[in-house]
Design a protein around this motif. Structure first.
Motif, mmCIF file in Angstrom:
data_model
loop_
_atom_site.group_PDB
_atom_site.id
_atom_site.type_symbol
_atom_site.label_atom_id
_atom_site.label_comp_id
_atom_site.label_asym_id
_atom_site.label_seq_id
_atom_site.Cartn_x
_atom_site.Cartn_y
_atom_site.Cartn_z
ATOM 1 N N ASP A 395 41.579 35.220 45.475
ATOM 2 C CA ASP A 395 41.276 34.636 44.162
ATOM 3 C C ASP A 395 40.861 35.695 43.155
ATOM 4 O O ASP A 395 41.361 35.735 42.018
ATOM 5 N N ALA A 396 39.928 36.563 43.545
ATOM 6 C CA ALA A 396 39.445 37.590 42.615
ATOM 7 C C ALA A 396 40.567 38.545 42.241
ATOM 8 O O ALA A 396 40.679 38.964 41.085
ATOM 9 N N ALA A 397 41.402 38.891 43.222
ATOM 10 C CA ALA A 397 42.508 39.812 42.935
ATOM 11 C C ALA A 397 43.511 39.181 41.989
ATOM 12 O O ALA A 397 43.906 39.782 40.980
ATOM 13 N N ARG A 398 43.931 37.960 42.303
ATOM 14 C CA ARG A 398 44.958 37.324 41.468
ATOM 15 C C ARG A 398 44.442 37.100 40.052
ATOM 16 O O ARG A 398 45.141 37.366 39.068
ATOM 17 N N TYR A 399 43.227 36.599 39.946
ATOM 18 C CA TYR A 399 42.688 36.308 38.615
ATOM 19 C C TYR A 399 42.535 37.589 37.799
ATOM 20 O O TYR A 399 42.992 37.669 36.645
ATOM 21 N N THR A 400 41.923 38.610 38.395
ATOM 22 C CA THR A 400 41.635 39.830 37.648
ATOM 23 C C THR A 400 42.901 40.570 37.271
ATOM 24 O O THR A 400 43.003 41.137 36.171
ATOM 25 N N LEU A 401 43.889 40.560 38.154
ATOM 26 C CA LEU A 401 45.152 41.238 37.857
ATOM 27 C C LEU A 401 45.969 40.485 36.817
ATOM 28 O O LEU A 401 46.881 41.050 36.210
ATOM 29 N N SER A 402 45.650 39.202 36.599
ATOM 30 C CA SER A 402 46.401 38.392 35.632
ATOM 31 C C SER A 402 45.695 38.273 34.289
ATOM 32 O O SER A 402 46.283 37.741 33.348
ATOM 33 N N ARG A 403 44.455 38.767 34.176
ATOM 34 C CA ARG A 403 43.682 38.486 32.960
ATOM 35 C C ARG A 403 43.823 39.566 31.885
ATOM 36 O O ARG A 403 43.152 39.517 30.850
ATOM 37 N N SER A 404 44.664 40.568 32.133
ATOM 38 C CA SER A 404 44.905 41.600 31.130
ATOM 39 C C SER A 404 46.399 41.688 30.846
ATOM 40 O O SER A 404 47.214 41.389 31.726
ATOM 41 N N PRO A 405 46.793 42.101 29.644
ATOM 42 C CA PRO A 405 48.217 42.288 29.357
ATOM 43 C C PRO A 405 48.844 43.236 30.364
ATOM 44 O O PRO A 405 48.219 44.205 30.802
ATOM 45 N N SER A 406 50.084 42.959 30.724
ATOM 46 C CA SER A 406 50.743 43.745 31.765
ATOM 47 C C SER A 406 50.896 45.207 31.392
ATOM 48 O O SER A 406 50.970 46.077 32.263
ATOM 49 N N ASP A 407 50.934 45.517 30.097
ATOM 50 C CA ASP A 407 51.149 46.902 29.675
ATOM 51 C C ASP A 407 49.846 47.665 29.454
ATOM 52 O O ASP A 407 49.841 48.733 28.841
ATOM 53 N N SER A 408 48.729 47.130 29.959
ATOM 54 C CA SER A 408 47.450 47.827 29.839
ATOM 55 C C SER A 408 46.982 48.292 31.215
ATOM 56 O O SER A 408 47.156 47.595 32.215
ATOM 57 N N THR A 409 46.386 49.473 31.268
ATOM 58 C CA THR A 409 45.803 49.980 32.508
ATOM 59 C C THR A 409 44.507 49.218 32.785
ATOM 60 O O THR A 409 43.720 48.972 31.876
ATOM 61 N N GLU A 423 29.575 38.704 35.011
ATOM 62 C CA GLU A 423 30.513 39.817 34.859
ATOM 63 C C GLU A 423 31.769 39.595 35.695
ATOM 64 O O GLU A 423 32.824 40.126 35.389
ATOM 65 N N ASN A 424 31.622 38.827 36.758
ATOM 66 C CA ASN A 424 32.748 38.489 37.627
ATOM 67 C C ASN A 424 33.458 37.292 37.009
ATOM 68 O O ASN A 424 33.037 36.153 37.173
ATOM 69 N N HIS A 425 34.539 37.543 36.275
ATOM 70 C CA HIS A 425 35.157 36.506 35.458
ATOM 71 C C HIS A 425 35.677 35.336 36.284
ATOM 72 O O HIS A 425 35.578 34.178 35.868
ATOM 73 N N VAL A 426 36.263 35.613 37.441
ATOM 74 C CA VAL A 426 36.775 34.515 38.256
ATOM 75 C C VAL A 426 35.626 33.663 38.764
ATOM 76 O O VAL A 426 35.733 32.422 38.820
ATOM 77 N N TYR A 427 34.520 34.280 39.127
ATOM 78 C CA TYR A 427 33.349 33.512 39.556
ATOM 79 C C TYR A 427 32.839 32.643 38.411
ATOM 80 O O TYR A 427 32.486 31.472 38.604
ATOM 81 N N TYR A 428 32.811 33.206 37.207
ATOM 82 C CA TYR A 428 32.322 32.481 36.034
ATOM 83 C C TYR A 428 33.129 31.209 35.796
ATOM 84 O O TYR A 428 32.563 30.135 35.544
ATOM 85 N N VAL A 429 34.458 31.309 35.902
ATOM 86 C CA VAL A 429 35.318 30.153 35.672
ATOM 87 C C VAL A 429 35.233 29.177 36.842
ATOM 88 O O VAL A 429 35.110 27.959 36.653
ATOM 89 N N GLN A 430 35.302 29.694 38.065
ATOM 90 C CA GLN A 430 35.237 28.812 39.229
ATOM 91 C C GLN A 430 33.877 28.111 39.314
ATOM 92 O O GLN A 430 33.812 26.947 39.718
ATOM 93 N N TYR A 431 32.826 28.803 38.940
ATOM 94 C CA TYR A 431 31.503 28.187 38.970
ATOM 95 C C TYR A 431 31.425 27.026 37.991
ATOM 96 O O TYR A 431 30.817 25.988 38.283
ATOM 97 N N ALA A 432 32.051 27.177 36.821
ATOM 98 C CA ALA A 432 32.077 26.070 35.863
ATOM 99 C C ALA A 432 32.740 24.847 36.496
ATOM 100 O O ALA A 432 32.251 23.714 36.355
ATOM 101 N N HIS A 433 33.854 25.064 37.202
ATOM 102 C CA HIS A 433 34.549 23.952 37.850
ATOM 103 C C HIS A 433 33.666 23.305 38.912
ATOM 104 O O HIS A 433 33.554 22.068 38.986
ATOM 105 N N SER A 434 33.030 24.112 39.737
ATOM 106 C CA SER A 434 32.188 23.546 40.795
ATOM 107 C C SER A 434 30.983 22.820 40.208
ATOM 108 O O SER A 434 30.507 21.818 40.762
#
Length: 553
Positions: A395-409, A423-434
């Motif tokens: 989850d953390a890998a997929r979310y973090t790798l998808s949250r920036s434009p593909s042409d940015s490092t 600071e952990n964006h995926v946790y922040y969003v998933q926590y809202a859902h839970s």
């Protein structure tokens, strides 16, 4: 009322003014309505009057007043103000805004889906790493982005086929086979060969199943190690993709293009288009006619076909299979491929601005304790997909790798991505859902739920935090469309973070459950509708990114 519905209402108002003879303009096919940054400017704003004024031969404010007069008569529109040079600021009444919650709950998993790409057949090729080793961190990024983009495009009405191109022909595969042979025979790795524990593992697996392989003549050994190693490596890649939640509709073999004669047929088809020529004993494609920096060899002087010939045959295969848009997602070191791939499309008689798209990704770094991580325990000199999953999870890998434009490092900080902080964006969003799921469970524990649809009282949702949240929910379909249009799933991730923030503010300011022994009111139930609508959108957005929506954390 969603922005799309309001856009249609503004369009209808313009059409009515035209039919009444008040405006002499062509009715625009689409009308843009946006949430203003300053909420004092209403719920939505449109600049359609400024766009029409020149053609109408009238001042923009006069055009705006003609349209606004009709909008003010619509149910649910509280007021329409004319601002500045001719902007229309539209305010909806509470009931109309709140009604969106009921619409979202009714739509469920389909909310956010749209038909912006209906009728388009898209071939989406991504990862396609050489099957000579595990998927490395760059390929992991394309796995996350490509799978998410496929989901977004399908949600936007496109017919999408996701594809992995297996480079199972050519020099690198021979070097891979030679590296396995050397490992099995305890010899030094050949020059430009492959190293890492995975080479020893695969070689040992082949010998275990074929104990007599080491007694074969060396040329036979090499072929067996090449073919068996390829089979095992592709199976390993397929396993990794499944565990990462990535599905490919097609695993396409480069070797099949050669075996079927498709490469030779492709050369002849391009020759018929008039772009193939002979020079120095070799056969060339004149790609410089279409922006490439040099012409490309299709068949060498010794009769051997090139990778470029395979690329040409592969593109024609996609077109023959009926795909009108072919998206290639390539790594950071493939900028030189953009013009040559587009030139193939042009030489084939296609429109390279329509039929082919090439997306280039950038590098990924990983940090641990503030230091860059460079090495893999198994692959030796690269970070693999299994390393990433082990360190931070799918989850953390997929979310973090998808949250920036593909042409940015981008940089993945292992310490942050395994923390339970904002600071952990995926946790922040998933926590809202839970947190929303927890509220719904607690409501059930108190013996109530949101109630039937006909009992919903959206006009009670008048708090500023409620209106902010409803405005965010209304934006989701537009965000999905935008992510598909620009081929950038990060728009979905960034939207979810904003939505989670709006929800946390709502939850802090608006009590959903009754306090103590207080009776359950219509307001409690209306807010529970809003909670479920928000939970639905968070879940839908996470699904588009291939990320889970946990009910408990």
């Amino acid at each position: 009322m969603t922005p799309a519905e309001l856009s249609q209402a503004v369009q209808s108002a313009v059409r009515a003014a035209v039919e009444a003879g008040e405006l002499a303009v062509a009715v625009p096919e689409t009308v843009t309505v946006e949430r203003p940054k300053n909420r004092d400017h209403g719920d939505y704003a449109t600049n359609v009057a400024l766009q029409l004024a020149k053609a109408a031969g009238q001042p923009p404010r006069q055009v705006a007043e003609l349209v606004a007069a009709r909008l003010r008569t619509l149910p649910g529109v509280a007021k329409v103000d004319i601002a500045g040079p001719g902007f229309m600021n539209i305010t909806l009444d509470a009931a109309t805004q709140g009604e969106l919650a009921r619409a979202i709950v009714a739509a469920g998993a389909d909310y956010g889906h749209n038909d912006s790409f209906a009728g388009r057949r898209i071939n989406l090729e991504f990862v396609s790493a050489n099957p000579t080793g595990p998927i490395h961190i760059g390929g992991v990024r394309w796995a996350a982005l490509g799978d998410s983009l496929g989901r977004v495009l399908r949600a936007s009405g496109a017919e999408v086929s996701t594809e992995y191109y297996i480079n199972d022909a050519g020099v690198q595969i021979s070097k891979f086979g030679g590296s396995l042979l050397a490992a099995a025979n305890n010899r030094p790795v050949p020059e430009d060969g492959y190293v890492g524990e995975y080479i020893n593992d695969i070689a040992a697996s082949i010998v275990a199943v074929n104990p007599g392989i080491l007694y074969l003549p060396e040329d036979e050994q090499l072929e067996r190690f090449r073919s068996e190693g390829l089979r095992l490596m592709v199976a390993e890649i397929q396993r990794s993709m499944v565990e990462f939640g990535v599905h490919f509709d097609v695993w396409f073999s480069e070797k099949s293009l050669h075996d079927s004669g498709a490469v030779e047929k492709a050369v002849e088809r391009l020759r018929e288009q008039g772009h193939v020529f002979e020079q120095d004993g070799a056969t060339w494609l004149r790609t410089t006619d279409f922006g490439d920096d040099k012409d490309r060899v299709l068949i060498k002087a010794d009769g051997e076909t090139t990778y470029f010939a395979s690329d040409s045959a592969y593109y024609l295969s996609k077109r023959d299979r009926g795909f009108d848009v072919n998206v290639y997602m390539l790594g950071a070191d493939h900028h030189g491929y953009v013009n040559r791939l587009k030139a193939i499309a042009a030489c084939a008689g296609d429109d390279p601005s329509v039929n082919i798209e090439v997306l280039i990704g950038q590098f990924v770094k990983m940090l641990k304790d503030g230091q860059e991580v460079r090495m893999s325990k198994r692959a030796g000199n690269i970070i693999t997909i299994d390393d990433v999953v082990e360190w931070i999870g799918v989850d953390a890998a997929r979310y973090t790798l998808s949250r920036s434009p593909s042409d940015s490092t981008i940089t993945l900080d292992i310490d942050v991505l395994t923390s339970t902080s904002n600071e952990n964006h995926v946790y922040y969003v998933q926590y809202a859902h839970s947190r929303m799921c927890s509220i719904e469970r607690n409501a059930a524990g108190l013996g109530f739920d949101k109630g039937p649809a006909e009992g919903f009282t959206p006009e009670l949702l008048v708090h500023e935090a409620e209106k902010e949240l409803l405005g965010q929910l209304a934006e989701f379909p537009r965000i999905v469309t935008k992510a598909g249009e620009f081929r950038q799933p990060h728009h979905v991730a960034r939207y979810l973070e904003g939505l989670a923030g709006s929800y946390h503010r709502f939850n802090d300011q608006c009590r959903v459950l009754p306090f103590g022994d207080d009776e359950v009111t219509d307001l409690n139930r209306a807010r529970l509708w809003l909670v479920e609508a928000t939970r639905t959108v968070i879940a839908n957005g996470l699904t588009l990114l291939g990320v889970s929506a946990p009910e408990r954390m």
